[in-house]
Design a protein around this motif. Structure first.
Motif, PDB file in Angstrom:
ATOM      1  N   TYR A  91      14.706   1.152 -10.874  1.00  0.00           N
ATOM      2  CA  TYR A  91      14.365   0.879  -9.762  1.00  0.00           C
ATOM      3  C   TYR A  91      15.407  -0.077  -8.895  1.00  0.00           C
ATOM      4  CZ  TYR A  91      12.937   1.976  -4.751  1.00  0.00           C
ATOM      5  OH  TYR A  91      13.048   2.353  -3.040  1.00  0.00           O
ATOM      6  N   GLN A  99      18.492  -1.589  -6.611  1.00  0.00           N
ATOM      7  CA  GLN A  99      18.267  -1.916  -5.569  1.00  0.00           C
ATOM      8  C   GLN A  99      19.156  -3.209  -5.234  1.00  0.00           C
ATOM      9  OE1 GLN A  99      16.823   0.091  -3.235  1.00  0.00           O
ATOM     10  NE2 GLN A  99      16.080   0.659  -4.769  1.00  0.00           N
ATOM     11  N   LEU A 133       9.906   6.742  -9.685  1.00  0.00           N
ATOM     12  CA  LEU A 133      10.004   7.509  -7.813  1.00  0.00           C
ATOM     13  C   LEU A 133       9.177   8.173  -8.186  1.00  0.00           C
ATOM     14  CD1 LEU A 133      13.721   8.847  -8.307  1.00  0.00           C
ATOM     15  CD2 LEU A 133      12.277   7.363  -7.085  1.00  0.00           C
ATOM     16  N   LYS A 153       6.304   6.916  -5.488  1.00  0.00           N
ATOM     17  CA  LYS A 153       6.293   6.644  -3.882  1.00  0.00           C
ATOM     18  C   LYS A 153       5.263   7.806  -3.232  1.00  0.00           C
ATOM     19  CE  LYS A 153      11.468   5.275  -3.420  1.00  0.00           C
ATOM     20  NZ  LYS A 153      11.334   4.708  -2.339  1.00  0.00           N
ATOM     21  N   ARG A 154       4.939   8.953  -4.080  1.00  0.00           N
ATOM     22  CA  ARG A 154       3.539   9.537  -3.717  1.00  0.00           C
ATOM     23  C   ARG A 154       2.835   8.230  -3.015  1.00  0.00           C
ATOM     24  NH1 ARG A 154       2.074  14.386  -3.808  1.00  0.00           N
ATOM     25  NH2 ARG A 154       3.366  15.094  -5.399  1.00  0.00           N
ATOM     26  N   ALA A 181       4.921   2.832  -1.099  1.00  0.00           N
ATOM     27  CA  ALA A 181       6.620   2.962  -0.732  1.00  0.00           C
ATOM     28  C   ALA A 181       8.202   2.132  -1.247  1.00  0.00           C
ATOM     29  CB  ALA A 181       6.861   2.541   0.890  1.00  0.00           C
ATOM     30  N   ASP A 182       8.062   1.117  -2.178  1.00  0.00           N
ATOM     31  CA  ASP A 182       8.290   0.422  -2.932  1.00  0.00           C
ATOM     32  C   ASP A 182       7.814   0.241  -4.265  1.00  0.00           C
ATOM     33  OD1 ASP A 182      10.406  -1.019  -4.320  1.00  0.00           O
ATOM     34  OD2 ASP A 182      10.204  -2.373  -2.232  1.00  0.00           O
ATOM     35  N   PRO A 183       8.392   1.221  -5.684  1.00  0.00           N
ATOM     36  CA  PRO A 183       7.384   1.366  -5.958  1.00  0.00           C
ATOM     37  C   PRO A 183       8.078  -0.221  -7.017  1.00  0.00           C
ATOM     38  CG  PRO A 183       9.271   2.835  -6.089  1.00  0.00           C
ATOM     39  CD  PRO A 183       9.379   2.381  -5.344  1.00  0.00           C
ATOM     40  N   THR A 219      -1.023   7.142 -11.902  1.00  0.00           N
ATOM     41  CA  THR A 219       0.419   8.188 -11.392  1.00  0.00           C
ATOM     42  C   THR A 219       0.564   8.716 -12.802  1.00  0.00           C
ATOM     43  OG1 THR A 219       0.607   6.280  -9.795  1.00  0.00           O
ATOM     44  CG2 THR A 219       2.301   7.890 -10.198  1.00  0.00           C
ATOM     45  N   LEU A 265       9.680  14.352  -3.644  1.00  0.00           N
ATOM     46  CA  LEU A 265      11.374  14.021  -2.876  1.00  0.00           C
ATOM     47  C   LEU A 265      12.155  14.914  -2.600  1.00  0.00           C
ATOM     48  CD1 LEU A 265      11.316  10.363  -4.539  1.00  0.00           C
ATOM     49  CD2 LEU A 265      10.965  10.206  -2.554  1.00  0.00           C
TER      50      LEU A 265
END
Length: 535
Positions: free
Chosen positions: A326, A330, A356, A359-360, A363-365, A376, A462
């Motif tokens: 990820y 970016q 991803l 993201k639950r 906001a930024d993993p 998670t 998502l």
């Protein structure tokens, strides 16, 4: 996004999908049963087989129309309710759906009209070929739909492109020959054949219990007994093959089905019954049969079946790896020519979807703590009690179907199927069971994939569109009312056709004993005495 939107989106799609699949299996199975019945008519030239084919064809037609009508709304929902999913994976997922429409649906939709209106307008052999094309088109539709669904379960032949931020096809051959899709297709169509066989068996039993249209019912039951026995055996055999496919591609689904919280020593035993305790992460009151799960899942006695706890640890590692991917994405968004970041992404891109999942919660993993990553990782475990009991109910019905059709086959072979009333009643009351098993099969397939819309690639939360709860409740209520009305119409049409019986107006009932409904004809009036005047 409003709270509850994801759950409502899933609920709406589940309701429409499960309702649609009330009609699909009967269409799959009845199409080939019509081919069998019409083949007998062509070979024997006996009019009663023409009557039989047209009667079951009429019921097939009613079901076919409802299947088409309910299937259209599902396709639109990918755009209305799951727009990000369509954007993210449309290049791969859309191709099988487009081919299904162009290759299969057009074939069956065109030929079904010729089949219904072609009686008496073409030769018997030509009409049989048309009926076969309807069956071929119907089953080809299932091929392409299940290729699309199989890709969601096992996303092979595709890769993520950081420049477009979408999944793209890398090998369409892998998409087509996905082992999960192949296993799902043969298992699903076999279940449809069982469904149609029970449908014919039950209605024929109803006629025999009432003593109506006996010769039509007897012959129909013979076809259903033979076709149903072969299909029910294949469902169990091919279901075993599906379980083997899960071992390599969906280990978590297999572990949830068996409520295997921890990896057991090889060969693993299968749990017949038990009580999965999610909080304690154990299965209470379990009754196991040694070795069986190891044989089914690994085809060996020395390989392990990985438990959920160990799979969660692997998911934790993949989330940490995905965070690196990820971060590389970016960086590449800012500098697409960065060779070092490209290499870092290629090294970890397989795990991007796992990042991803964070993201639950954040906001930024990249901001996730090790504790959040560990928590998670447990999100990859689906609803274990639902999976556990859904599978066992489905499997029980599958073995019951084998026993039912084996009995039917023996009775038909000894020509006692028309007078064994206990079996006729059993066949009639067994009518809803295939649908229960089939719907539970889809629950297993889709709930077992959670939390993924595309397994390991895109989390479900998502994938949805930017909708409100009010919009979703409105459409859910609307679909429920519409589909409820359609269900009432279909049932009434089916019952009206069944009550009317197999013979059309003006058709000769001679091959049904001289009387269609099974009621003996009245004795002819006595002839008047002959007199010289009348003579």
């Amino acid at each position: 996004m409003e709270a509850g939107v994801i759950d409502l989106s899933r609920l709406q799609f589940a309701l429409t999908a499960l309702y649609h699949f009330l009609f699909v299996p009967l269409t799959l199975g009845m199409s080939f049963m019509l081919v069998i019945m019409e083949s007998v008519y062509v070979m024997t030239n006996r009019p009663i087989w023409r009557v039989i084919t047209r009667f079951w064809g009429k019921l097939f037609g009613i079901n076919f129309v409802l299947g088409v009508a309910t299937g259209l709304t599902m396709e639109f929902q990918f755009g209305t309710n799951w727009s990000y999913f369509s954007h993210y994976a449309g290049d791969i997922f859309g191709a099988p759906l487009a081919i299904e429409g162009l290759m299969a649906f057009f074939l069956e939709a065109t030929m079904v009209g010729v089949m219904f209106f072609g009686w008496g307008r073409m030769s018997k052999l030509a009409h049989l070929i048309v009926t076969f094309l309807v069956a071929l088109g119907t089953n080809l539709s299932a091929v392409w739909i299940l290729i699309a669904n199989g890709w969601m379960q096992n996303p092979v032949g595709a890769t993520f492109n950081p420049e477009t931020m979408r999944m793209e096809v890398s090998d369409f051959g892998q998409v087509l020959f996905n082992p999960i899709a192949q296993a799902k297709f043969v298992h699903t169509v076999s279940a449809g054949y069982v469904c149609a066989s029970v449908f014919v068996l039950a209605i024929s039993a109803f006629y025999l219990l009432r003593g109506r249209w006996v010769n039509v019912a007897r012959r129909s039951m013979v076809v259903a007994a033979a076709f149903g026995l072969a299909s029910s055996l294949s469902v169990v055999v091919l279901g075993d093959e599906s379980g083997y496919a899960l071992t390599d591609n969906q280990k978590m689904k297999l572990a949830a089905i068996e409520a295997a919280w921890h990896t057991a020593p090889a060969p693993a035993g299968i749990t017949l019954v038990g009580w999965p305790d999610v909080h304690a992460r154990t299965t209470r009151y379990s009754v196991e049969v040694p070795w069986v799960l190891g044989l089914i899942a690994t085809r060996s006695l020395d390989k392990e079946v990985t438990g959920m706890s160990e799979l969660v640890l692997k998911a934790q590692e993949r989330i940490s790896s995905g965070v690196i991917a990820y971060d590389a994405v970016q960086q590449l968004k800012r500098d697409p020519a960065n060779v070092a970041e490209r290499a870092r992404f290629e090294l970890h891109k397989r795990d991007l979807g796992y990042a991803l999942l964070l993201k639950r919660h954040v906001a930024d993993p990249r901001m996730a703590s090790p504790q959040l990553i560990a928590a998670t990782a447990w999100d990859v475990v689906p609803n274990v009690p639902l999976m556990f009991w859904a599978f066992r109910t489905m499997a029980f019905i599958g073995f019951y179907m084998i026993a039912l059709f084996a009995t039917a086959f023996v009775l038909a072979s000894t020509r006692r199927h028309d007078r064994t009333r206990w079996f006729l009643k059993l066949a009639l009351f067994s009518l809803p069971l295939p649908w229960v098993a089939i719907e539970l099969g889809w629950v297993l397939a889709e709930v077992g994939r959670q939390p993924w819309a595309i397994d390991g690639v895109l989390p479900t939360f998502l994938a949805s569109s930017s909708l409100t709860r009010g919009m979703l409740w409105t459409t859910i209520v609307g679909f429920t009312a519409l589909y409820g009305t359609m269900a009432v119409i279909e049932v009434r049409l089916m019952l009206a056709s069944i009550r009317k019986g197999p013979f059309e107006h003006g058709e000769d009932h001679a091959e049904d004993g001289g009387f269609g409904p099974g009621i003996p004809p009245a004795s002819p009036p006595a002839s008047p005495p002959v007199t010289p005047l009348t003579a």
